[in-house]
Design a protein around this motif. Structure first.
Motif, PDB file in Angstrom:
ATOM      1  N   ILE A 132      34.899  13.264 -95.313  1.00 24.28           N
ATOM      2  CA  ILE A 132      33.849  12.461 -95.951  1.00 24.28           C
ATOM      3  C   ILE A 132      34.334  11.022 -96.149  1.00 24.28           C
ATOM      4  CG2 ILE A 132      32.435  12.161 -98.021  1.00 24.28           C
ATOM      5  CD1 ILE A 132      31.629  14.537 -96.209  1.00 24.28           C
ATOM      6  N   ASP A 133      35.563  10.869 -96.610  1.00 26.55           N
ATOM      7  CA  ASP A 133      36.133   9.525 -96.778  1.00 26.55           C
ATOM      8  C   ASP A 133      36.151   8.776 -95.450  1.00 26.55           C
ATOM      9  OD1 ASP A 133      36.581  10.079 -99.464  1.00 26.55           O
ATOM     10  OD2 ASP A 133      38.683  10.669 -99.158  1.00 26.55           O
ATOM     11  N   PHE A 134      36.567   9.493 -94.402  1.00 24.86           N
ATOM     12  CA  PHE A 134      36.629   8.907 -93.064  1.00 24.86           C
ATOM     13  C   PHE A 134      35.243   8.434 -92.623  1.00 24.86           C
ATOM     14  CE2 PHE A 134      35.713   9.762 -88.586  1.00 24.86           C
ATOM     15  CZ  PHE A 134      36.595   8.900 -87.949  1.00 24.86           C
ATOM     16  N   LEU A 135      34.228   9.278 -92.827  1.00 26.71           N
ATOM     17  CA  LEU A 135      32.877   8.932 -92.393  1.00 26.71           C
ATOM     18  C   LEU A 135      32.343   7.721 -93.158  1.00 26.71           C
ATOM     19  CD1 LEU A 135      30.379   9.433 -90.721  1.00 26.71           C
ATOM     20  CD2 LEU A 135      29.697  11.224 -92.337  1.00 26.71           C
ATOM     21  N   ILE A 136      32.562   7.686 -94.450  1.00 26.38           N
ATOM     22  CA  ILE A 136      32.113   6.540 -95.245  1.00 26.38           C
ATOM     23  C   ILE A 136      32.788   5.265 -94.740  1.00 26.38           C
ATOM     24  CG2 ILE A 136      32.246   5.480 -97.530  1.00 26.38           C
ATOM     25  CD1 ILE A 136      31.811   8.288 -98.707  1.00 26.38           C
ATOM     26  N   LYS A 162      30.443  24.118-100.379  1.00 21.76           N
ATOM     27  CA  LYS A 162      29.873  23.601-101.630  1.00 21.76           C
ATOM     28  C   LYS A 162      30.735  22.485-102.212  1.00 21.76           C
ATOM     29  CE  LYS A 162      29.391  27.662-103.672  1.00 21.76           C
ATOM     30  NZ  LYS A 162      28.970  28.664-104.690  1.00 21.76           N
ATOM     31  N   GLU A 163      32.045  22.618-102.146  1.00 25.96           N
ATOM     32  CA  GLU A 163      32.932  21.552-102.641  1.00 25.96           C
ATOM     33  C   GLU A 163      32.728  20.259-101.864  1.00 25.96           C
ATOM     34  OE1 GLU A 163      37.027  21.957-103.931  1.00 25.96           O
ATOM     35  OE2 GLU A 163      36.891  24.118-103.507  1.00 25.96           O
ATOM     36  N   ILE A 164      32.593  20.388-100.542  1.00 20.29           N
ATOM     37  CA  ILE A 164      32.407  19.202 -99.698  1.00 20.29           C
ATOM     38  C   ILE A 164      31.079  18.530-100.011  1.00 20.29           C
ATOM     39  CG2 ILE A 164      32.125  18.395 -97.323  1.00 20.29           C
ATOM     40  CD1 ILE A 164      34.025  20.698 -96.480  1.00 20.29           C
ATOM     41  N   ILE A 165      30.038  19.318-100.170  1.00 19.05           N
ATOM     42  CA  ILE A 165      28.723  18.756-100.493  1.00 19.05           C
ATOM     43  C   ILE A 165      28.761  18.023-101.831  1.00 19.05           C
ATOM     44  CG2 ILE A 165      26.349  19.367-101.153  1.00 19.05           C
ATOM     45  CD1 ILE A 165      26.423  21.521 -98.990  1.00 19.05           C
ATOM     46  N   ASP A 166      29.379  18.627-102.810  1.00 18.73           N
ATOM     47  CA  ASP A 166      29.479  17.993-104.127  1.00 18.73           C
ATOM     48  C   ASP A 166      30.241  16.671-104.031  1.00 18.73           C
ATOM     49  OD1 ASP A 166      29.218  18.115-107.114  1.00 18.73           O
ATOM     50  OD2 ASP A 166      31.410  18.149-106.993  1.00 18.73           O
ATOM     51  N   TYR A 167      31.340  16.670-103.296  1.00 21.50           N
ATOM     52  CA  TYR A 167      32.154  15.457-103.146  1.00 21.50           C
ATOM     53  C   TYR A 167      31.380  14.377-102.382  1.00 21.50           C
ATOM     54  CZ  TYR A 167      36.114  12.460-101.930  1.00 21.50           C
ATOM     55  OH  TYR A 167      36.963  11.386-101.769  1.00 21.50           O
ATOM     56  N   ALA A 168      30.718  14.778-101.294  1.00 26.32           N
ATOM     57  CA  ALA A 168      29.969  13.812-100.483  1.00 26.32           C
ATOM     58  C   ALA A 168      28.835  13.186-101.282  1.00 26.32           C
ATOM     59  CB  ALA A 168      29.418  14.484 -99.229  1.00 26.32           C
ATOM     60  N   LYS A 170      28.651  12.720-104.549  1.00 27.55           N
ATOM     61  CA  LYS A 170      29.194  11.781-105.535  1.00 27.55           C
ATOM     62  C   LYS A 170      29.719  10.511-104.863  1.00 27.55           C
ATOM     63  CE  LYS A 170      30.431  15.373-108.889  1.00 27.55           C
ATOM     64  NZ  LYS A 170      31.546  16.149-109.518  1.00 27.55           N
ATOM     65  N   GLU A 171      30.449  10.662-103.776  1.00 28.20           N
ATOM     66  CA  GLU A 171      30.990   9.498-103.074  1.00 28.20           C
ATOM     67  C   GLU A 171      29.872   8.667-102.436  1.00 28.20           C
ATOM     68  OE1 GLU A 171      34.313   8.359-102.916  1.00 28.20           O
ATOM     69  OE2 GLU A 171      34.271   9.750-104.619  1.00 28.20           O
ATOM     70  N   GLY A 172      28.828   9.365-101.981  1.00 29.39           N
ATOM     71  CA  GLY A 172      27.701   8.653-101.403  1.00 29.39           C
ATOM     72  C   GLY A 172      27.041   7.726-102.402  1.00 29.39           C
ATOM     73  N   GLU A 173      26.903   8.193-103.625  1.00 25.38           N
ATOM     74  CA  GLU A 173      26.312   7.359-104.675  1.00 25.38           C
ATOM     75  C   GLU A 173      27.180   6.131-104.944  1.00 25.38           C
ATOM     76  OE1 GLU A 173      25.840   9.938-107.982  1.00 25.38           O
ATOM     77  OE2 GLU A 173      24.127  11.027-107.121  1.00 25.38           O
ATOM     78  N   LYS A 174      28.495   6.316-104.902  1.00 24.74           N
ATOM     79  CA  LYS A 174      29.407   5.198-105.146  1.00 24.74           C
ATOM     80  C   LYS A 174      29.306   4.130-104.057  1.00 24.74           C
ATOM     81  CE  LYS A 174      33.041   7.956-107.421  1.00 24.74           C
ATOM     82  NZ  LYS A 174      34.457   8.389-107.273  1.00 24.74           N
ATOM     83  N   HIS A 175      29.117   4.581-102.816  1.00 25.10           N
ATOM     84  CA  HIS A 175      29.181   3.665-101.671  1.00 25.10           C
ATOM     85  C   HIS A 175      27.819   3.386-101.057  1.00 25.10           C
ATOM     86  CE1 HIS A 175      33.610   3.775-101.483  1.00 25.10           C
ATOM     87  NE2 HIS A 175      33.492   5.035-101.850  1.00 25.10           N
ATOM     88  N   ASN A 176      26.739   3.760-101.748  1.00 23.97           N
ATOM     89  CA  ASN A 176      25.385   3.532-101.262  1.00 23.97           C
ATOM     90  C   ASN A 176      25.149   4.198 -99.910  1.00 23.97           C
ATOM     91  OD1 ASN A 176      22.746   2.517-101.467  1.00 23.97           O
ATOM     92  ND2 ASN A 176      23.254   0.700-100.258  1.00 23.97           N
ATOM     93  N   LYS A 177      25.593   5.451 -99.819  1.00 19.85           N
ATOM     94  CA  LYS A 177      25.391   6.244 -98.615  1.00 19.85           C
ATOM     95  C   LYS A 177      24.546   7.477 -98.960  1.00 19.85           C
ATOM     96  CE  LYS A 177      28.346   3.777 -96.058  1.00 19.85           C
ATOM     97  NZ  LYS A 177      27.970   2.992 -94.860  1.00 19.85           N
ATOM     98  N   ASN A 178      23.650   7.805 -98.051  1.00 16.23           N
ATOM     99  CA  ASN A 178      22.791   8.974 -98.243  1.00 16.23           C
ATOM    100  C   ASN A 178      23.178  10.047 -97.237  1.00 16.23           C
ATOM    101  OD1 ASN A 178      20.470  10.523 -99.141  1.00 16.23           O
ATOM    102  ND2 ASN A 178      19.521   9.929 -97.198  1.00 16.23           N
ATOM    103  N   PHE A 179      23.669  11.182 -97.733  1.00 16.45           N
ATOM    104  CA  PHE A 179      24.107  12.269 -96.862  1.00 16.45           C
ATOM    105  C   PHE A 179      22.993  13.289 -96.671  1.00 16.45           C
ATOM    106  CE2 PHE A 179      28.235  10.629 -98.067  1.00 16.45           C
ATOM    107  CZ  PHE A 179      28.992  10.802 -96.917  1.00 16.45           C
ATOM    108  N   ARG A 180      22.830  13.730 -95.432  1.00 19.13           N
ATOM    109  CA  ARG A 180      21.935  14.845 -95.127  1.00 19.13           C
ATOM    110  C   ARG A 180      22.767  15.949 -94.486  1.00 19.13           C
ATOM    111  NH1 ARG A 180      18.390  16.962 -91.105  1.00 19.13           N
ATOM    112  NH2 ARG A 180      16.426  17.736 -92.022  1.00 19.13           N
ATOM    113  N   PHE A 181      22.598  17.167 -94.955  1.00 21.53           N
ATOM    114  CA  PHE A 181      23.433  18.278 -94.527  1.00 21.53           C
ATOM    115  C   PHE A 181      22.646  19.291 -93.692  1.00 21.53           C
ATOM    116  CE2 PHE A 181      24.926  16.772 -98.684  1.00 21.53           C
ATOM    117  CZ  PHE A 181      26.213  16.364 -98.350  1.00 21.53           C
TER     118      PHE A 181
END
Length: 447
Positions: A132-136, A162-168, A170-181
């Motif tokens: 997730i960090d890499f993608l952001i 579930k852990e990855i989704i939760d992390y993505a 939260k990180e998406g909100e920090k970096h103005n990214k919208n994740f779709r799974f």
């Protein structure tokens, strides 16, 4: 360049470069054929014995009008766009291989029964978070990002999902990214708790089933060899219904052993599924169930049968969507998509359980195509550039093909598997894709 074909008494003409699609009557269709072969001036001389002067004049006038509007025999302007893309790639999607293990043993599995030939293992949550960090980091200015959870069987590692989704999130909100799974599953491990979580957090789900019980259970078995149809059908039906028949696909594979696959699609439709995808197997020669060149005519007829039934059911208000028949003639893909396709290798990457990066899920485990790692980033830019520069104009077979702007050059993984060159398309795949596009255009003309 134009392409014309006749299907179920409908004459369809495609102007490749403009994207215009028109239905011609029999007179105009034959006039156009004569126009192409002999030129405009010889049309009346060659067809006057068959059609009246008024009929020929009307047909010629219609064709001339289309030409003047740039909707027939138009120029190819797309190649001039290519220099505009000489920019740094931005990754927008990752396919996370959260499980290189599977609770099934499908005979046609391209992933060596789930482990991709690299041994059975599960992705750790930390590796997923690093992805997730890499993608952001690599997505640049792109805001909308995609994560596909893939295997093997992802539900074998659902807590990590579930852990990855939760992390993505939260990180998406920090970096103005919208994740779709998206998650692909064989459904054996689906239950109420998992269904609830998936419906709340995962935008799209792919549910694997091949169609009729006898077809499915011949190919898609448990580890002990027993069939899976009866176990999975209630679960995937419940999942599809819980989503109001949207944001999912039931996804099957047909082989030469069920080349009458239109019956499998109709079987799934009769069960109430509205979003259906049944794809031709891509298997090595000698496997016994690979699609062969001699199978192509029969398979093309199956697509036509399916198209006819598809239209019939739409008109009866009991229709369904079939993935390969969905074509948008008004908006369609952007220029980049028309020329380069899915973006594998530079916009879309796959991540192994260890965090290694590959051009797509079908290249995972091929060391020659390893691009880098989520911990260290992209290290082999040459591979990324090779995929980035691959387009319909770097492939001779595509450059001269009427369907190039619909299929965008086909699948790089299939090209490499059969020809050891991502710029040399898989011939059988091309033939089937052209027929699917013709069926899709006929559907548009009749609905």
């Amino acid at each position: 360049m134009i392409h014309k074909f006749r299907m179920y008494d409908t004459n369809i003409v495609v102007d490749v470069n403009s994207g215009a699609v028109d239905v011609f009557d029999d007179v105009a269709y034959e006039v156009l054929d004569c126009w192409e072969k002999y030129g405009e001036n010889s049309i009346k001389q060659r067809l006057s014995g068959k059609y009246s002067e008024a009929q020929l004049d009307e047909a010629i006038s219609e064709i001339c009008a289309l030409k003047e509007e740039g909707l027939l025999f138009s120029e190819d302007i797309y190649e001039e766009y290519l220099p505009l893309w000489d920019r740094e790639s931005q990754v927008k999607a990752l396919c996370l291989h959260v499980a290189h293990d599977c609770n099934m043993r499908c005979r046609y599995c391209f992933a060596s029964t789930g482990d991709f030939g690299t041994g059975r293992k599960l992705m750790k949550a930390e590796t997923g978070k690093k992805a997730i960090d890499f993608l952001i980091r690599e997505s640049g200015t792109r805001r909308n990002l995609e994560i596909d959870f893939f295997g093997g069987e992802p539900l074998l590692n659902f807590n990590v999902v579930k852990e990855i989704i939760d992390y993505a999130t939260k990180e998406g909100e920090k970096h103005n990214k919208n994740f779709r799974f998206t998650l692909t599953t064989n459904a054996l491990l689906l239950n109420e708790e998992r269904k609830k979580y998936i419906n709340e957090h995962i935008g799209n789900i792919v549910l694997s089933i091949d169609g009729r019980r006898e077809v499915n259970d011949k190919m898609r078995t448990r580890v002990d060899g027993s069939g899976t149809y009866d176990a999975i059908l209630p679960k995937i039906k419940d999942m599809a219904d819980s989503r109001n028949q949207y944001n999912y696909y039931v996804r099957g594979t047909f082989t030469r052993e069920n080349s009458d696959f239109s019956k499998d699609v109709i079987h799934l439709a009769d069960l109430g599924f509205k979003q259906i995808s049944v794809e031709p197997v891509v298997a090595a020669d000698g496997s016994g169930y690979e699609i062969r060149e001699e199978d192509v005519p029969e398979i093309c007829k199956e697509y036509e049968k399916l198209a006819y039934e598809y239209v019939k059911r739409k008109k009866e208000n009991r229709g369904f969507n079939f993935f390969h028949f969905l074509i948008d003639l008004e908006q369609g893909p952007c220029v980049a998509k028309r020329l380069t396709g899915c973006g594998s290798g530079h916009e879309y990457l796959a991540v192994s359980p260890e965090g290694d990066l590959y051009p797509c899920h079908q290249f995972v485990g091929m060391e020659d195509f390893k691009i880098g790692n989520v911990n260290t980033g992209i290290e082999n830019r040459e591979i990324q550039e090779m995929f980035k520069k691959s387009n319909v104009y770097t492939k001779k077979e595509c450059r001269d093909c009427w369907a190039k702007f619909y299929c965008s050059g086909g699948c790089a993984a299939n090209a490499y598997q059969f020809n050891k060159d991502i710029n040399l398309p898989y011939k059988i795949g091309c033939a089937l894709e052209r027929k699917r596009i013709e069926c899709a255009l006929w559907i548009k003309a009749n609905t």
